[in-house]
Design a protein around this motif. Structure first.
Motif, PDB file in Angstrom:
ATOM      1  N   ARG A   9     -27.189  25.482 -19.210  1.00 52.59           N
ATOM      2  CA  ARG A   9     -27.710  25.321 -20.841  1.00 52.59           C
ATOM      3  C   ARG A   9     -28.937  24.195 -21.508  1.00 52.59           C
ATOM      4  NH1 ARG A   9     -21.985  24.227 -23.988  1.00 52.59           N
ATOM      5  NH2 ARG A   9     -23.790  23.617 -26.106  1.00 52.59           N
ATOM      6  N   TYR A  10     -28.816  23.326 -20.520  1.00 52.93           N
ATOM      7  CA  TYR A  10     -30.025  21.969 -20.270  1.00 52.93           C
ATOM      8  C   TYR A  10     -30.581  22.615 -19.903  1.00 52.93           C
ATOM      9  CZ  TYR A  10     -32.091  17.624 -20.034  1.00 52.93           C
ATOM     10  OH  TYR A  10     -33.017  16.652 -20.502  1.00 52.93           O
ATOM     11  N   ILE A  11     -31.027  22.862 -18.586  1.00 47.89           N
ATOM     12  CA  ILE A  11     -31.674  23.890 -17.996  1.00 47.89           C
ATOM     13  C   ILE A  11     -32.439  24.887 -19.191  1.00 47.89           C
ATOM     14  CG2 ILE A  11     -33.152  24.408 -15.968  1.00 47.89           C
ATOM     15  CD1 ILE A  11     -30.733  23.226 -14.118  1.00 47.89           C
ATOM     16  N   GLN A  12     -32.018  25.619 -19.331  1.00 44.12           N
ATOM     17  CA  GLN A  12     -32.361  27.128 -20.519  1.00 44.12           C
ATOM     18  C   GLN A  12     -33.313  26.475 -21.363  1.00 44.12           C
ATOM     19  OE1 GLN A  12     -29.569  30.401 -22.112  1.00 44.12           O
ATOM     20  NE2 GLN A  12     -29.458  28.772 -23.388  1.00 44.12           N
ATOM     21  N   GLU A  13     -32.461  25.128 -22.186  1.00 46.44           N
ATOM     22  CA  GLU A  13     -32.991  25.232 -23.295  1.00 46.44           C
ATOM     23  C   GLU A  13     -34.682  23.885 -23.151  1.00 46.44           C
ATOM     24  OE1 GLU A  13     -32.922  25.147 -26.368  1.00 46.44           O
ATOM     25  OE2 GLU A  13     -31.658  26.690 -25.831  1.00 46.44           O
ATOM     26  N   VAL A  14     -34.628  23.637 -21.427  1.00 47.60           N
ATOM     27  CA  VAL A  14     -36.082  22.767 -20.919  1.00 47.60           C
ATOM     28  C   VAL A  14     -36.711  23.637 -20.806  1.00 47.60           C
ATOM     29  CG1 VAL A  14     -37.051  21.289 -19.849  1.00 47.60           C
ATOM     30  CG2 VAL A  14     -34.734  20.846 -20.254  1.00 47.60           C
ATOM     31  N   VAL A  15     -36.780  25.184 -19.935  1.00 45.99           N
ATOM     32  CA  VAL A  15     -37.832  25.988 -19.412  1.00 45.99           C
ATOM     33  C   VAL A  15     -37.313  27.096 -20.298  1.00 45.99           C
ATOM     34  CG1 VAL A  15     -36.791  25.642 -17.584  1.00 45.99           C
ATOM     35  CG2 VAL A  15     -35.848  27.710 -18.829  1.00 45.99           C
ATOM     36  N   ARG A  16     -37.490  27.544 -21.592  1.00 48.98           N
ATOM     37  CA  ARG A  16     -37.925  28.590 -22.119  1.00 48.98           C
ATOM     38  C   ARG A  16     -39.065  27.710 -23.460  1.00 48.98           C
ATOM     39  NH1 ARG A  16     -36.403  28.344 -27.923  1.00 48.98           N
ATOM     40  NH2 ARG A  16     -34.793  26.734 -28.628  1.00 48.98           N
ATOM     41  N   ARG A  17     -39.310  26.396 -22.669  1.00 53.45           N
ATOM     42  CA  ARG A  17     -40.128  25.700 -23.601  1.00 53.45           C
ATOM     43  C   ARG A  17     -41.249  25.791 -22.917  1.00 53.45           C
ATOM     44  NH1 ARG A  17     -35.583  23.221 -26.605  1.00 53.45           N
ATOM     45  NH2 ARG A  17     -35.826  22.943 -28.922  1.00 53.45           N
ATOM     46  N   LEU A  18     -41.444  26.035 -21.921  1.00 52.34           N
ATOM     47  CA  LEU A  18     -42.219  26.537 -20.828  1.00 52.34           C
ATOM     48  C   LEU A  18     -43.283  27.401 -20.511  1.00 52.34           C
ATOM     49  CD1 LEU A  18     -40.428  23.826 -17.878  1.00 52.34           C
ATOM     50  CD2 LEU A  18     -42.054  23.045 -19.931  1.00 52.34           C
ATOM     51  N   PRO A  19     -44.476  27.606 -20.107  1.00 50.63           N
ATOM     52  CA  PRO A  19     -45.271  28.204 -19.993  1.00 50.63           C
ATOM     53  C   PRO A  19     -44.102  29.526 -18.865  1.00 50.63           C
ATOM     54  CG  PRO A  19     -46.418  27.031 -20.072  1.00 50.63           C
ATOM     55  CD  PRO A  19     -45.134  25.966 -20.352  1.00 50.63           C
ATOM     56  N   LYS A  20     -43.859  30.208 -18.761  1.00 50.93           N
ATOM     57  CA  LYS A  20     -43.503  31.177 -18.245  1.00 50.93           C
ATOM     58  C   LYS A  20     -44.003  31.277 -16.993  1.00 50.93           C
ATOM     59  CE  LYS A  20     -42.685  36.620 -17.941  1.00 50.93           C
ATOM     60  NZ  LYS A  20     -42.722  37.523 -18.871  1.00 50.93           N
ATOM     61  N   GLY A  21     -45.191  31.291 -16.575  1.00 51.45           N
ATOM     62  CA  GLY A  21     -45.212  30.704 -14.287  1.00 51.45           C
ATOM     63  C   GLY A  21     -45.114  29.551 -14.233  1.00 51.45           C
ATOM     64  N   GLN A  22     -44.027  29.068 -14.987  1.00 53.15           N
ATOM     65  CA  GLN A  22     -43.573  27.624 -14.317  1.00 53.15           C
ATOM     66  C   GLN A  22     -42.149  27.573 -14.427  1.00 53.15           C
ATOM     67  OE1 GLN A  22     -45.186  24.082 -16.426  1.00 53.15           O
ATOM     68  NE2 GLN A  22     -47.479  24.727 -16.338  1.00 53.15           N
ATOM     69  N   ARG A  23     -40.977  27.914 -15.491  1.00 50.24           N
ATOM     70  CA  ARG A  23     -39.791  28.981 -15.647  1.00 50.24           C
ATOM     71  C   ARG A  23     -39.191  28.577 -14.368  1.00 50.24           C
ATOM     72  NH1 ARG A  23     -39.783  32.108 -20.568  1.00 50.24           N
ATOM     73  NH2 ARG A  23     -41.052  31.069 -22.268  1.00 50.24           N
ATOM     74  N   VAL A  24     -39.372  28.878 -13.552  1.00 60.70           N
ATOM     75  CA  VAL A  24     -38.501  29.542 -11.903  1.00 60.70           C
ATOM     76  C   VAL A  24     -38.820  28.248 -11.606  1.00 60.70           C
ATOM     77  CG1 VAL A  24     -38.391  30.772  -9.848  1.00 60.70           C
ATOM     78  CG2 VAL A  24     -38.531  31.612 -12.172  1.00 60.70           C
ATOM     79  N   GLU A  25     -39.445  27.486 -10.893  1.00 61.36           N
ATOM     80  CA  GLU A  25     -39.928  26.836 -10.335  1.00 61.36           C
ATOM     81  C   GLU A  25     -39.293  24.920 -10.674  1.00 61.36           C
ATOM     82  OE1 GLU A  25     -43.506  23.717  -9.022  1.00 61.36           O
ATOM     83  OE2 GLU A  25     -43.745  25.716  -9.462  1.00 61.36           O
ATOM     84  N   ILE A  26     -39.520  25.047 -12.001  1.00 63.71           N
ATOM     85  CA  ILE A  26     -38.910  23.593 -13.058  1.00 63.71           C
ATOM     86  C   ILE A  26     -37.282  23.612 -13.122  1.00 63.71           C
ATOM     87  CG2 ILE A  26     -38.879  22.331 -14.941  1.00 63.71           C
ATOM     88  CD1 ILE A  26     -42.130  23.141 -15.421  1.00 63.71           C
ATOM     89  N   ALA A  27     -37.220  24.902 -12.940  1.00 58.99           N
ATOM     90  CA  ALA A  27     -35.227  25.361 -13.538  1.00 58.99           C
ATOM     91  C   ALA A  27     -34.599  24.557 -12.215  1.00 58.99           C
ATOM     92  CB  ALA A  27     -35.222  26.566 -13.299  1.00 58.99           C
ATOM     93  N   LEU A  28     -35.655  24.953 -10.587  1.00 60.43           N
ATOM     94  CA  LEU A  28     -35.239  25.161 -10.451  1.00 60.43           C
ATOM     95  C   LEU A  28     -35.203  23.576  -9.410  1.00 60.43           C
ATOM     96  CD1 LEU A  28     -36.087  27.851  -7.862  1.00 60.43           C
ATOM     97  CD2 LEU A  28     -34.000  27.690  -8.184  1.00 60.43           C
ATOM     98  N   GLU A  29     -36.194  22.772  -9.700  1.00 62.60           N
ATOM     99  CA  GLU A  29     -36.627  21.668  -9.680  1.00 62.60           C
ATOM    100  C   GLU A  29     -34.976  20.668 -10.430  1.00 62.60           C
ATOM    101  OE1 GLU A  29     -39.427  17.930 -10.755  1.00 62.60           O
ATOM    102  OE2 GLU A  29     -40.508  19.977 -10.632  1.00 62.60           O
ATOM    103  N   LEU A  30     -35.570  21.379 -11.583  1.00 57.34           N
ATOM    104  CA  LEU A  30     -34.485  20.138 -12.193  1.00 57.34           C
ATOM    105  C   LEU A  30     -32.566  20.189 -12.109  1.00 57.34           C
ATOM    106  CD1 LEU A  30     -35.154  21.540 -16.041  1.00 57.34           C
ATOM    107  CD2 LEU A  30     -35.059  18.962 -14.927  1.00 57.34           C
ATOM    108  N   GLN A  31     -32.511  21.535 -11.586  1.00 56.65           N
ATOM    109  CA  GLN A  31     -31.071  21.272 -10.584  1.00 56.65           C
ATOM    110  C   GLN A  31     -31.065  20.854  -9.789  1.00 56.65           C
ATOM    111  OE1 GLN A  31     -30.318  25.553  -9.759  1.00 56.65           O
ATOM    112  NE2 GLN A  31     -27.562  25.170  -9.669  1.00 56.65           N
ATOM    113  N   GLU A  32     -31.657  20.157  -9.045  1.00 58.70           N
ATOM    114  CA  GLU A  32     -31.712  19.611  -7.472  1.00 58.70           C
ATOM    115  C   GLU A  32     -32.505  18.085  -8.120  1.00 58.70           C
ATOM    116  OE1 GLU A  32     -34.969  19.106  -4.086  1.00 58.70           O
ATOM    117  OE2 GLU A  32     -34.981  20.659  -4.675  1.00 58.70           O
ATOM    118  N   MET A  33     -33.028  17.690  -9.273  1.00 65.24           N
ATOM    119  CA  MET A  33     -32.644  17.052  -9.251  1.00 65.24           C
ATOM    120  C   MET A  33     -31.572  16.051 -10.344  1.00 65.24           C
ATOM    121  SD  MET A  33     -34.815  15.244 -12.916  1.00 65.24           S
ATOM    122  CE  MET A  33     -36.549  15.750 -12.518  1.00 65.24           C
ATOM    123  N   ILE A  34     -30.763  16.951 -10.925  1.00 71.25           N
ATOM    124  CA  ILE A  34     -29.957  16.387 -11.953  1.00 71.25           C
ATOM    125  C   ILE A  34     -28.212  16.698 -10.350  1.00 71.25           C
ATOM    126  CG2 ILE A  34     -27.468  17.589 -13.009  1.00 71.25           C
ATOM    127  CD1 ILE A  34     -30.129  19.118 -14.341  1.00 71.25           C
TER     128      ILE A  34
END
Length: 327
Positions: A9-34
């Protein structure tokens, strides 16, 4: 509630506010960071405590966006660019189409038809300005009415993961956008397209307009206003991307405004061309139908269809928003 669900839910709320081209990469990055923060904090660490350290999703998204002052922020820019392309394409095609139609309807007026192409740059510029202004207003309203963070942020405040049926597909909005823009352009540049075409024995073309062209300067602004209200509704659906209370409220207001404008156009000002109905009555071979081939009867029929269509759309939006779009 398990930690994995909070993290999603947290990752969903972060990436939906980002440009579409960055969402997959940042979602994976956030998951790894957590996951790394969980390992570093030891056995007592929980996903909830890690999310508290990361802070509210909106603030973390700003760091990824490297926020500066934008006319249209990165959070909205992908949707803005997508709508702008559709609108500009429809405006361009409509102006060219109207010039071609006017030429074939009356080749003697070829010069006047060609002159319509001169409206293309101004039409594109007006469309660009209108779409940009619409997104600027929607973004500012969203910021103004967004709930303030009056208490310390907590992961339990995260909205639930979206259900599939709560998502508004882009294909649903593109049909509405294309129809609205094309219809507006045709009414503006080639209203004579909406006519009855008759050929005499000498193959000479006679056109009987469906609309009352003598009052067109009054009718057209009201129709365009109704279409623009519908455009706002489609853009809000596109930007929001899901059925929710905000989408339902906007849909209810825009539908009400459109019904009111339709009532004014169809019932309070001359809308239909009397010659069109004279021809229909002359050609009608069924006497029982004659009382129904009148301007008033057609106005009542169209108004009824509009009311039914808007009620159906509002009912569908209300059902999906209340059942699938709850926060």
């Amino acid at each position: 509630m398990d930690g994995q669900h909070y993290m999603e839910r947290y990752i969903q709320e972060v990436v939906r506010r980002l440009p579409k081209g960055q969402r997959v990469e940042i979602a994976l990055e956030l998951q790894e960071m957590i996951q790394e923060m969980l390992s570093a904090d030891g056995e007592e660490a929980t996903v909830e405590s890690v999310l508290l350290k990361l802070g509210p999703p909106k603030e973390l998204a700003k760091k990824y966006r490297d926020d500066r002052r934008y006319l249209v922020s990165p959070e909205y820019f992908d949707n803005y660019l997508w709508v702008l392309r559709i609108v500009l394409l429809c405006v361009g095609l409509s102006v060219v189409f109207s010039a071609v139609v006017n030429f074939f309807l009356d080749p003697k007026q070829a010069k006047e038809a060609a002159m319509e192409l001169l409206y293309l740059p101004s039409g594109l510029l007006a469309a660009f300005g209108a779409v940009t202004l619409l997104f600027v207003i929607l973004e500012r309203l969203h910021v103004k009415f967004e709930p303030s963070q009056s208490s310390p942020w907590n992961p339990s405040q995260l909205p639930p993961l979206l259900q599939k049926k709560a998502v508004i597909s882009r294909s649903d909005t593109v049909v509405g956008l294309v129809f609205i823009v094309l219809f507006c352009m045709l009414l503006t540049f080639a209203p004579q397209v909406f006519s009855l075409y008759l050929f005499s024995d000498s193959k000479e073309l006679t056109m009987i307009p469906v609309f009352d062209m003598e009052h067109w300067n009054v009718i057209l602004p009201l129709i365009l206003a109704s279409m623009m209200i519908g455009l706002v509704d489609e853009v809000v659906k596109l930007v929001t991307g899901r059925y929710c209370g905000a989408v339902l409220a906007v849909n209810a207001v825009t539908n009400l405004c459109q019904v009111m404008l339709s009532f004014v156009v169809l019932k309070m000002i001359p809308f239909w061309n009397p010659e069109f109905f004279s021809w229909l009555r002359k050609k009608c071979d069924i006497p029982d139908l004659l009382p129904y081939i009148t301007e008033e009867a057609f106005s009542n029929l169209f108004l009824g269809l509009i009311v039914f269509g808007t009620a159906l759309e509002l009912g569908t939006t209300a059902y999906k928003s209340l059942r699938y779009g709850k926060n």
